[in-house]
Design a protein around this motif. Structure first.
Motif, short mmCIF file in Angstrom:
data_model
loop_
_atom_site.label_atom_id
_atom_site.label_comp_id
_atom_site.label_asym_id
_atom_site.label_seq_id
_atom_site.Cartn_x
_atom_site.Cartn_y
_atom_site.Cartn_z
N SER A 65 0.83 -1.21 0.00
CA SER A 65 0.00 0.00 0.00
C SER A 65 0.86 1.25 0.00
O SER A 65 0.51 2.26 -0.61
CB SER A 65 -0.93 0.00 1.22
OG SER A 65 -1.81 -1.10 1.19
N ASN A 66 2.00 1.20 0.69
CA ASN A 66 2.90 2.35 0.78
C ASN A 66 4.16 2.06 -0.02
O ASN A 66 5.02 1.29 0.42
CB ASN A 66 3.23 2.66 2.24
CG ASN A 66 4.09 3.90 2.39
OD1 ASN A 66 4.38 4.59 1.41
ND2 ASN A 66 4.49 4.19 3.62
N THR A 67 4.25 2.68 -1.18
CA THR A 67 5.42 2.44 -2.05
C THR A 67 6.51 3.48 -1.86
O THR A 67 7.51 3.46 -2.56
CB THR A 67 4.99 2.41 -3.52
OG1 THR A 67 4.29 3.62 -3.84
CG2 THR A 67 4.07 1.23 -3.79
N GLY A 68 6.31 4.40 -0.91
CA GLY A 68 7.34 5.37 -0.58
C GLY A 68 7.37 6.57 -1.50
O GLY A 68 6.62 6.64 -2.48
#
Length: 260
Positions: free
Chosen positions: A165-168
Motif C-alpha cells: 500500500s505504501n510504495t514510498g
C-alpha cells in the motif's frame, strides 16, 4: 418536418441543452411528446436522441425518458506528451498536476486484459499485480481518470515494495529506477473506444459515451534485454480531454532551404 429530419430535431434539442433549458440530470419529455412537439414521426425523435447520446448530451435507458448528462462547456484538460516531476514524483499531465485519488487506491492479484498481457510478455490469463486509482481535481464531484497499473509478478517477487500500500516517495517508478539503477523509458498508445463497465462506474459515464484510453508501457534494460516492467492504462471521458503534441520532422522531411 419529415422522418429524415432527425438532424433538425437533434440540433434544436442540443441548442436547448447548451442554453440550460434542460439541466444536467433532468429528463427530456417522452418520445411521443417530443414527436408531437416537433411534428415528426417517433422514429425520427429516437434517431435524434441516439445522436445526442453518442455526442455525450444524453443518457438513454429502455422505456425511460432521456436524461441530460453533465457536460463541460469546454475541454477540461489538454494533455501533452511530456513527463514531469515534482516533490511527489513523476506525472504525465501538467494540467492535472494537483489531481488526487477520489478514494483510497487499491491493489490486487488477477489476470490483465489480453493486450496488456501481451505487452508485459506474460501468458494470457496469467496473474499480475493490478494497482488502481480513480483521479480527479480536488473539488471534483466525480472521478475523471481511471488509472490502472499492471506489474508482472516476477517484478513483485524481486521488489516487494511495489506490491504494498505504501510504495514510498516517488511511488513505484522511483522504486523501479532504484532497483534497476537506470531511468525508465516510456511508450504510449492512445485509442478511443466505448467504456467497459468498470469505466462506466468509475467515471460515471453511460455505455453510449466514448473514452480516451492512454496505454503506457514502462521499460528498463537488463543484460542487453528490454523488459516491460509495468503497463498503465488511463481512461478518461473523451469529451473532456484532448491530446496536444509537437510534430517532429524525420530526416526525409528536412527543410530544403529557400527556393532558388
Amino acid at each position: 418536418m419529415t422522418e429524415d429530419t432527425y438532424e433538425v430535431v437533434a440540433a434544436e434539442l442540443r441548442t436547448a441543452i447548451d442554453a440550460g433549458d434542460y439541466a444536467p440530470g433532468q429528463q427530456l419529455p417522452s418520445g411521443p411528446k417530443l414527436a408531437e412537439r416537433f411534428g415528426v414521426h417517433r422514429g425520427t425523435v429516437y434517431k435524434a436522441l441516439e445522436t445526442l447520446a453518442t455526442e455525450g448530451y444524453l443518457t438513454l435507458e429502455k422505456r425511460r425518458p432521456a436524461v441530460v448528462r453533465e457536460r463541460p462547456r469546454e475541454r477540461m484538460v489538454v494533455r501533452d506528451r511530456v513527463v514531469y516531476r515534482d516533490e511527489i514524483g513523476y506525472f504525465f499531465d501538467q494540467n492535472a498536476k494537483n489531481w488526487r485519488p477520489v478514494k483510497p487506491p487499491t491493489h490486487r492479484i488477477g489476470p490483465p486484459p489480453n493486450h496488456v498481457a501481451d505487452a508485459l510478455g506474460t501468458n494470457r490469463g496469467e496473474n499480475v499485480l493490478i494497482r488502481e486509482r480513480i483521479m480527479a481535481p480536488p473539488d471534483a464531484k466525480r472521478g475523471l481518470q481511471l488509472a490502472i497499473s499492471y506489474l508482472p509478478l516476477w517484478l513483485v517477487a524481486e521488489l516487494p515494495v511495489v506490491g504494498g500500500s505504501n510504495t514510498g516517495p516517488g511511488g513505484i517508478y522511483d522504486r523501479i529506477e532504484e532497483h534497476f539503477d537506470q531511468p525508465i523509458q516510456w511508450h504510449e498508445t492512445i485509442v478511443g473506444r466505448s467504456p467497459i463497465s468498470a469505466e462506466q462506474d468509475a467515471l460515471v459515464v453511460p455505455a453510449s459515451a466514448s473514452v480516451l484510453v492512454i496505454t503506457r508501457a514502462a521499460r528498463v534494460e537488463r543484460d542487453g534485454q528490454s523488459l516491460v516492467v509495468e503497463v498503465n492504462e488511463t481512461s478518461m471521458p473523451a469529451e473532456q480531454f484532448a491530446v496536444s503534441y509537437s510534430v517532429a520532422r524525420d530526416e526525409s522531411a528536412a527543410w530544403r532551404g529557400p527556393a532558388r
